[in-house]
Structure formats: structure tokens, C-alpha cells
Design a protein around this motif. Structure first.
Motif, PDB file in Angstrom:
ATOM      1  N   ALA A  19      -1.806  12.492  48.870  1.00  0.00           N
ATOM      2  CA  ALA A  19      -2.196  13.705  48.150  1.00  0.00           C
ATOM      3  C   ALA A  19      -2.238  13.456  46.649  1.00  0.00           C
ATOM      4  CB  ALA A  19      -1.226  14.838  48.478  1.00  0.00           C
ATOM      5  N   LEU A  20      -1.291  12.667  46.131  1.00  0.00           N
ATOM      6  CA  LEU A  20      -1.287  12.355  44.705  1.00  0.00           C
ATOM      7  C   LEU A  20      -2.482  11.502  44.313  1.00  0.00           C
ATOM      8  CD1 LEU A  20       2.503  11.654  44.065  1.00  0.00           C
ATOM      9  CD2 LEU A  20       1.156  13.600  43.269  1.00  0.00           C
ATOM     10  N   LYS A  21      -2.876  10.575  45.189  1.00  0.00           N
ATOM     11  CA  LYS A  21      -4.039   9.726  44.906  1.00  0.00           C
ATOM     12  C   LYS A  21      -5.332  10.538  44.907  1.00  0.00           C
ATOM     13  CE  LYS A  21      -2.239   5.367  46.683  1.00  0.00           C
ATOM     14  NZ  LYS A  21      -2.393   4.334  47.716  1.00  0.00           N
ATOM     15  N   GLN A  22      -5.398  11.542  45.754  1.00  0.00           N
ATOM     16  CA  GLN A  22      -6.621  12.330  45.896  1.00  0.00           C
ATOM     17  C   GLN A  22      -6.734  13.454  44.878  1.00  0.00           C
ATOM     18  OE1 GLN A  22      -9.071  11.526  47.925  1.00  0.00           O
ATOM     19  NE2 GLN A  22      -7.904   9.784  48.680  1.00  0.00           N
ATOM     20  N   SER A  23      -5.644  13.781  44.205  1.00  0.00           N
ATOM     21  CA  SER A  23      -5.673  14.917  43.283  1.00  0.00           C
ATOM     22  C   SER A  23      -6.491  14.578  42.036  1.00  0.00           C
ATOM     23  CB  SER A  23      -4.263  15.319  42.877  1.00  0.00           C
ATOM     24  OG  SER A  23      -3.698  14.315  42.064  1.00  0.00           O
ATOM     25  N   HIS A  24      -7.095  15.594  41.453  1.00  0.00           N
ATOM     26  CA  HIS A  24      -7.899  15.430  40.249  1.00  0.00           C
ATOM     27  C   HIS A  24      -7.214  16.142  39.087  1.00  0.00           C
ATOM     28  CE1 HIS A  24     -11.202  13.592  42.365  1.00  0.00           C
ATOM     29  NE2 HIS A  24     -11.100  14.526  43.288  1.00  0.00           N
ATOM     30  N   SER A  25      -5.956  15.871  38.936  1.00  0.00           N
ATOM     31  CA  SER A  25      -5.211  16.530  37.865  1.00  0.00           C
ATOM     32  C   SER A  25      -5.501  15.833  36.537  1.00  0.00           C
ATOM     33  CB  SER A  25      -3.722  16.472  38.166  1.00  0.00           C
ATOM     34  OG  SER A  25      -3.290  15.129  38.175  1.00  0.00           O
ATOM     35  N   GLU A  26      -5.040  16.457  35.477  1.00  0.00           N
ATOM     36  CA  GLU A  26      -5.221  15.872  34.164  1.00  0.00           C
ATOM     37  C   GLU A  26      -4.255  14.705  34.010  1.00  0.00           C
ATOM     38  OE1 GLU A  26      -5.135  18.602  30.956  1.00  0.00           O
ATOM     39  OE2 GLU A  26      -6.469  20.008  31.938  1.00  0.00           O
ATOM     40  N   ARG A  27      -4.810  13.572  33.610  1.00  0.00           N
ATOM     41  CA  ARG A  27      -3.990  12.391  33.433  1.00  0.00           C
ATOM     42  C   ARG A  27      -4.065  11.963  31.981  1.00  0.00           C
ATOM     43  NH1 ARG A  27      -4.989   7.979  37.765  1.00  0.00           N
ATOM     44  NH2 ARG A  27      -2.745   7.922  37.924  1.00  0.00           N
ATOM     45  N   PHE A  28      -2.944  11.760  31.388  1.00  0.00           N
ATOM     46  CA  PHE A  28      -2.830  11.299  30.010  1.00  0.00           C
ATOM     47  C   PHE A  28      -3.551  12.239  29.052  1.00  0.00           C
ATOM     48  CE2 PHE A  28      -2.909   7.466  32.735  1.00  0.00           C
ATOM     49  CZ  PHE A  28      -1.579   7.123  32.599  1.00  0.00           C
ATOM     50  N   GLY A  29      -3.542  13.523  29.333  1.00  0.00           N
ATOM     51  CA  GLY A  29      -4.118  14.505  28.433  1.00  0.00           C
ATOM     52  C   GLY A  29      -5.612  14.661  28.560  1.00  0.00           C
ATOM     53  N   LYS A  30      -6.250  13.995  29.516  1.00  0.00           N
ATOM     54  CA  LYS A  30      -7.698  14.111  29.702  1.00  0.00           C
ATOM     55  C   LYS A  30      -7.971  14.557  31.127  1.00  0.00           C
ATOM     56  CE  LYS A  30      -8.833  10.392  26.521  1.00  0.00           C
ATOM     57  NZ  LYS A  30      -9.481   9.102  26.370  1.00  0.00           N
ATOM     58  N   SER A  31      -8.906  15.457  31.279  1.00  0.00           N
ATOM     59  CA  SER A  31      -9.262  15.881  32.625  1.00  0.00           C
ATOM     60  C   SER A  31     -10.213  14.858  33.246  1.00  0.00           C
ATOM     61  CB  SER A  31      -9.925  17.260  32.595  1.00  0.00           C
ATOM     62  OG  SER A  31     -11.138  17.202  31.881  1.00  0.00           O
ATOM     63  N   ALA A  32     -10.425  14.962  34.538  1.00  0.00           N
ATOM     64  CA  ALA A  32     -11.262  14.001  35.248  1.00  0.00           C
ATOM     65  C   ALA A  32     -12.700  14.049  34.758  1.00  0.00           C
ATOM     66  CB  ALA A  32     -11.201  14.262  36.746  1.00  0.00           C
ATOM     67  N   GLU A  33     -13.179  15.228  34.341  1.00  0.00           N
ATOM     68  CA  GLU A  33     -14.560  15.338  33.881  1.00  0.00           C
ATOM     69  C   GLU A  33     -14.760  14.691  32.517  1.00  0.00           C
ATOM     70  OE1 GLU A  33     -13.081  18.615  34.386  1.00  0.00           O
ATOM     71  OE2 GLU A  33     -13.531  18.678  36.523  1.00  0.00           O
ATOM     72  N   ASP A  34     -13.712  14.668  31.681  1.00  0.00           N
ATOM     73  CA  ASP A  34     -13.820  14.142  30.330  1.00  0.00           C
ATOM     74  C   ASP A  34     -13.614  12.636  30.276  1.00  0.00           C
ATOM     75  OD1 ASP A  34     -14.203  16.712  29.484  1.00  0.00           O
ATOM     76  OD2 ASP A  34     -12.113  17.038  28.926  1.00  0.00           O
ATOM     77  N   ALA A  35     -13.250  12.025  31.385  1.00  0.00           N
ATOM     78  CA  ALA A  35     -12.954  10.598  31.387  1.00  0.00           C
ATOM     79  C   ALA A  35     -14.217   9.788  31.114  1.00  0.00           C
ATOM     80  CB  ALA A  35     -12.359  10.191  32.734  1.00  0.00           C
ATOM     81  N   ALA A  36     -14.028   8.625  30.530  1.00  0.00           N
ATOM     82  CA  ALA A  36     -15.158   7.743  30.246  1.00  0.00           C
ATOM     83  C   ALA A  36     -15.754   7.250  31.558  1.00  0.00           C
ATOM     84  CB  ALA A  36     -14.684   6.566  29.409  1.00  0.00           C
ATOM     85  N   PRO A  37     -17.057   6.975  31.579  1.00  0.00           N
ATOM     86  CA  PRO A  37     -17.670   6.501  32.822  1.00  0.00           C
ATOM     87  C   PRO A  37     -17.142   5.121  33.194  1.00  0.00           C
ATOM     88  CG  PRO A  37     -19.242   6.418  31.001  1.00  0.00           C
ATOM     89  CD  PRO A  37     -18.023   7.106  30.500  1.00  0.00           C
ATOM     90  N   ASP A  38     -17.123   4.842  34.497  1.00  0.00           N
ATOM     91  CA  ASP A  38     -16.666   3.536  34.921  1.00  0.00           C
ATOM     92  C   ASP A  38     -17.732   2.494  34.598  1.00  0.00           C
ATOM     93  OD1 ASP A  38     -18.556   4.182  36.800  1.00  0.00           O
ATOM     94  OD2 ASP A  38     -17.356   3.649  38.538  1.00  0.00           O
ATOM     95  N   ARG A  39     -17.480   1.247  34.904  1.00  0.00           N
ATOM     96  CA  ARG A  39     -18.377   0.166  34.505  1.00  0.00           C
ATOM     97  C   ARG A  39     -19.775   0.309  35.097  1.00  0.00           C
ATOM     98  NH1 ARG A  39     -14.792  -5.363  34.637  1.00  0.00           N
ATOM     99  NH2 ARG A  39     -13.255  -4.682  33.116  1.00  0.00           N
ATOM    100  N   ARG A  40     -19.843   0.705  36.350  1.00  0.00           N
ATOM    101  CA  ARG A  40     -21.149   0.835  36.999  1.00  0.00           C
ATOM    102  C   ARG A  40     -21.974   1.951  36.346  1.00  0.00           C
ATOM    103  NH1 ARG A  40     -20.646   1.071  43.146  1.00  0.00           N
ATOM    104  NH2 ARG A  40     -20.278  -1.118  42.770  1.00  0.00           N
ATOM    105  N   GLU A  41     -21.334   3.083  36.089  1.00  0.00           N
ATOM    106  CA  GLU A  41     -22.047   4.191  35.435  1.00  0.00           C
ATOM    107  C   GLU A  41     -22.438   3.815  34.011  1.00  0.00           C
ATOM    108  OE1 GLU A  41     -19.371   7.441  35.658  1.00  0.00           O
ATOM    109  OE2 GLU A  41     -19.624   7.721  37.811  1.00  0.00           O
ATOM    110  N   GLN A  42     -21.550   3.113  33.300  1.00  0.00           N
ATOM    111  CA  GLN A  42     -21.858   2.702  31.935  1.00  0.00           C
ATOM    112  C   GLN A  42     -23.027   1.727  31.923  1.00  0.00           C
ATOM    113  OE1 GLN A  42     -20.347   3.934  29.074  1.00  0.00           O
ATOM    114  NE2 GLN A  42     -22.069   2.899  28.123  1.00  0.00           N
ATOM    115  N   ARG A  43     -23.084   0.825  32.890  1.00  0.00           N
ATOM    116  CA  ARG A  43     -24.194  -0.123  32.980  1.00  0.00           C
ATOM    117  C   ARG A  43     -25.511   0.615  33.196  1.00  0.00           C
ATOM    118  NH1 ARG A  43     -22.930  -3.029  37.465  1.00  0.00           N
ATOM    119  NH2 ARG A  43     -21.179  -3.897  36.358  1.00  0.00           N
ATOM    120  N   LYS A  44     -25.499   1.639  34.050  1.00  0.00           N
ATOM    121  CA  LYS A  44     -26.712   2.425  34.279  1.00  0.00           C
ATOM    122  C   LYS A  44     -27.141   3.167  33.019  1.00  0.00           C
ATOM    123  CE  LYS A  44     -26.168   3.085  39.228  1.00  0.00           C
ATOM    124  NZ  LYS A  44     -25.952   4.040  40.316  1.00  0.00           N
ATOM    125  N   LEU A  45     -26.171   3.726  32.279  1.00  0.00           N
ATOM    126  CA  LEU A  45     -26.490   4.415  31.035  1.00  0.00           C
ATOM    127  C   LEU A  45     -27.074   3.444  30.005  1.00  0.00           C
ATOM    128  CD1 LEU A  45     -23.329   6.686  30.685  1.00  0.00           C
ATOM    129  CD2 LEU A  45     -25.647   7.407  31.282  1.00  0.00           C
TER     130      LEU A  45
END
Length: 91
Positions: A19-45
Motif C-alpha cells: 500500500a505504501l509503494k502504491q500510494s501517491h502521497s507527497e514525497r519530500f514536499g513535492k506532489s506526484a504531479e509536480d515531480a520531474a519527468p523520468d528519463r524516458r519522458e525527458q528523452r521524448k520531450l
């Protein structure tokens, strides 16, 4: 077959961990939507912008000078190198 007390506690722990792995809580003061894109998404951008990765080996002193100048540049090291290479190639 009945489960032992240890097995019940183990299963409860596994459920909690999952349940903790699946949760989309705010981590380190940033929400999941505000997080930087992962490498694959950044490569596409980057590909959409027409950017291509380019690697080369440079002298350590030159790299240190570039990093110093890039600290004050608004676009960072990539923007600084783009600016320097364009000006050098146009001359």
C-alpha cells in the motif's frame, strides 16, 4: 488450514508495504504531479524540441570554467554550450 500468528503478521506487513509503494502521497514536499519527468519522458520531450545527446571528452580545467559560467547562466550548462558553440561556428 488455519494460519499461525506469525503468518498473519507477515501478510499484514506485506499488505502495508504494498500500500505504501502504491500510494501517491507527497514525497519530500513535492506532489506526484509536480515531480520531474523520468528519463524516458525527458528523452521524448528533448526529441520533440529537436535536441540530440552529444558527448565528448574535455580538459578538466575547461570543464571547471564552463561549470562556473553555467552557474550564472539562465539555461544552465546546456544553454551556455549552445550559445558558445553557435557564436564560435558563426564566426
Amino acid at each position: 488450514m488455519t494460519m499461525k500468528k506469525f503468518d498473519l503478521a507477515k501478510n499484514k506487513g506485506l499488505k502495508l508495504t504494498n500500500a505504501l509503494k502504491q500510494s501517491h502521497s507527497e514525497r519530500f514536499g513535492k506532489s506526484a504531479e509536480d515531480a520531474a519527468p523520468d528519463r524516458r519522458e525527458q528523452r521524448k520531450l528533448d526529441q520533440a524540441k529537436g535536441l540530440v545527446p552529444f558527448a565528448c571528452k574535455l580538459n578538466g580545467e575547461l570543464v571547471a570554467r564552463l561549470q562556473e559560467r553555467a552557474a550564472g547562466h539562465p539555461a544552465g550548462i546546456n544553454g551556455l554550450l549552445d550559445e558558445l558553440l553557435r557564436s564560435a561556428l558563426s564566426a
